[in-house]
Motif scaffolding. Sequence first.
Motif, PDB file in Angstrom:
ATOM      1  N   VAL A  77       0.838  -1.200   0.000  1.00 36.51           N
ATOM      2  CA  VAL A  77       0.000   0.000   0.000  1.00 36.51           C
ATOM      3  C   VAL A  77       0.870   1.246   0.000  1.00 36.51           C
ATOM      4  O   VAL A  77       0.662   2.176  -0.798  1.00 36.51           O
ATOM      5  N   MET A  78       1.856   1.282   0.871  1.00 31.68           N
ATOM      6  CA  MET A  78       2.704   2.473   0.946  1.00 31.68           C
ATOM      7  C   MET A  78       3.583   2.630  -0.291  1.00 31.68           C
ATOM      8  O   MET A  78       3.892   3.752  -0.693  1.00 31.68           O
ATOM      9  N   ALA A  79       3.982   1.537  -0.929  1.00 30.99           N
ATOM     10  CA  ALA A  79       4.767   1.638  -2.162  1.00 30.99           C
ATOM     11  C   ALA A  79       3.934   2.312  -3.248  1.00 30.99           C
ATOM     12  O   ALA A  79       4.417   3.216  -3.940  1.00 30.99           O
ATOM     13  N   TYR A  80       2.684   1.885  -3.400  1.00 32.77           N
ATOM     14  CA  TYR A  80       1.814   2.497  -4.406  1.00 32.77           C
ATOM     15  C   TYR A  80       1.505   3.952  -4.068  1.00 32.77           C
ATOM     16  O   TYR A  80       1.572   4.825  -4.937  1.00 32.77           O
ATOM     17  N   VAL A  81       1.161   4.205  -2.826  1.00 29.23           N
ATOM     18  CA  VAL A  81       0.821   5.582  -2.427  1.00 29.23           C
ATOM     19  C   VAL A  81       2.018   6.511  -2.630  1.00 29.23           C
ATOM     20  O   VAL A  81       1.887   7.615  -3.170  1.00 29.23           O
ATOM     21  N   THR A  82       3.189   6.061  -2.218  1.00 28.07           N
ATOM     22  CA  THR A  82       4.393   6.876  -2.364  1.00 28.07           C
ATOM     23  C   THR A  82       4.717   7.121  -3.836  1.00 28.07           C
ATOM     24  O   THR A  82       5.069   8.239  -4.219  1.00 28.07           O
TER      25      THR A  82
ATOM     26  N   VAL B 263       2.639   7.095  -6.437  1.00 34.64           N
ATOM     27  CA  VAL B 263       1.651   7.999  -7.028  1.00 34.64           C
ATOM     28  C   VAL B 263       1.899   9.433  -6.560  1.00 34.64           C
ATOM     29  O   VAL B 263       1.860  10.380  -7.358  1.00 34.64           O
ATOM     30  N   MET B 264       2.166   9.602  -5.268  1.00 34.25           N
ATOM     31  CA  MET B 264       2.433  10.952  -4.763  1.00 34.25           C
ATOM     32  C   MET B 264       3.683  11.560  -5.385  1.00 34.25           C
ATOM     33  O   MET B 264       3.738  12.760  -5.647  1.00 34.25           O
ATOM     34  N   LEU B 265       4.698  10.737  -5.640  1.00 38.23           N
ATOM     35  CA  LEU B 265       5.911  11.243  -6.268  1.00 38.23           C
ATOM     36  C   LEU B 265       5.624  11.683  -7.699  1.00 38.23           C
ATOM     37  O   LEU B 265       6.149  12.710  -8.155  1.00 38.23           O
ATOM     38  N   MET B 266       4.782  10.945  -8.410  1.00 35.48           N
ATOM     39  CA  MET B 266       4.434  11.353  -9.772  1.00 35.48           C
ATOM     40  C   MET B 266       3.627  12.654  -9.758  1.00 35.48           C
ATOM     41  O   MET B 266       3.857  13.539 -10.586  1.00 35.48           O
ATOM     42  N   ILE B 267       2.711  12.770  -8.807  1.00 33.24           N
ATOM     43  CA  ILE B 267       1.946  14.014  -8.678  1.00 33.24           C
ATOM     44  C   ILE B 267       2.880  15.172  -8.331  1.00 33.24           C
ATOM     45  O   ILE B 267       2.748  16.275  -8.875  1.00 33.24           O
ATOM     46  N   LEU B 268       3.843  14.917  -7.458  1.00 30.22           N
ATOM     47  CA  LEU B 268       4.808  15.960  -7.100  1.00 30.22           C
ATOM     48  C   LEU B 268       5.626  16.391  -8.312  1.00 30.22           C
ATOM     49  O   LEU B 268       5.889  17.582  -8.494  1.00 30.22           O
ATOM     50  N   CYS B 269       6.005  15.448  -9.143  1.00 29.40           N
ATOM     51  CA  CYS B 269       6.772  15.796 -10.360  1.00 29.40           C
ATOM     52  C   CYS B 269       5.949  16.688 -11.285  1.00 29.40           C
ATOM     53  O   CYS B 269       6.474  17.663 -11.839  1.00 29.40           O
ATOM     54  N   VAL B 270       4.670  16.384 -11.432  1.00 30.92           N
ATOM     55  CA  VAL B 270       3.791  17.222 -12.262  1.00 30.92           C
ATOM     56  C   VAL B 270       3.677  18.609 -11.654  1.00 30.92           C
ATOM     57  O   VAL B 270       3.754  19.631 -12.361  1.00 30.92           O
ATOM     58  N   CYS B 271       3.515  18.676 -10.338  1.00 34.21           N
ATOM     59  CA  CYS B 271       3.434  19.975  -9.661  1.00 34.21           C
ATOM     60  C   CYS B 271       4.714  20.789  -9.861  1.00 34.21           C
ATOM     61  O   CYS B 271       4.651  22.010 -10.066  1.00 34.21           O
TER      62      CYS B 271
ATOM     63  N   ALA C  90       9.703   3.867 -10.255  1.00 34.97           N
ATOM     64  CA  ALA C  90      10.526   2.714  -9.877  1.00 34.97           C
ATOM     65  C   ALA C  90       9.848   1.881  -8.801  1.00 34.97           C
ATOM     66  O   ALA C  90       9.959   0.647  -8.807  1.00 34.97           O
ATOM     67  N   ALA C  91       9.130   2.512  -7.895  1.00 36.89           N
ATOM     68  CA  ALA C  91       8.493   1.776  -6.808  1.00 36.89           C
ATOM     69  C   ALA C  91       7.461   0.784  -7.332  1.00 36.89           C
ATOM     70  O   ALA C  91       7.258  -0.266  -6.728  1.00 36.89           O
TER      71      ALA C  91
END
Length: 110
Positions: free
Chosen positions: A11-16, A18-26, A84-85
């Motif tokens: 769960v945390m691998a997926y959440v992390t 996805v959040m990293l991809m959103i952060l990259c877009v931001c 990568a995650a």
Amino acid sequence: MKRSVLTRYRVMAYVTAVMLMILCVCMVFKYGFDTGEGLTLVVSQLHGVLFIIYLVFAFDLGSKAKWPVGKLLWVLISGTIPTAAFFVERKVVREVEPLIAEAGPQAVKV
């Protein structure tokens, strides 16, 4: 090893990831188009907290699976590389599933 240890990690691998991809877009919007500074701040702080939780769960899984230090470091670092995650998580699941199956059902103590 309990299945819950693997589930928490997954769960945390997926959440992390996805959040990293959103952060990259931001970040692209913040530095490329000079907009969304407030949103980038919120997303970066949220990702930071979630990444720390990911590190704790990944370390817990690695210590229970008795991974060598190099493998543990690779799993921990994979949370910092966009996408990568996702790939590392799939590989980890394939390697840890047999360990869970070997443990079998735990006897309930009364």
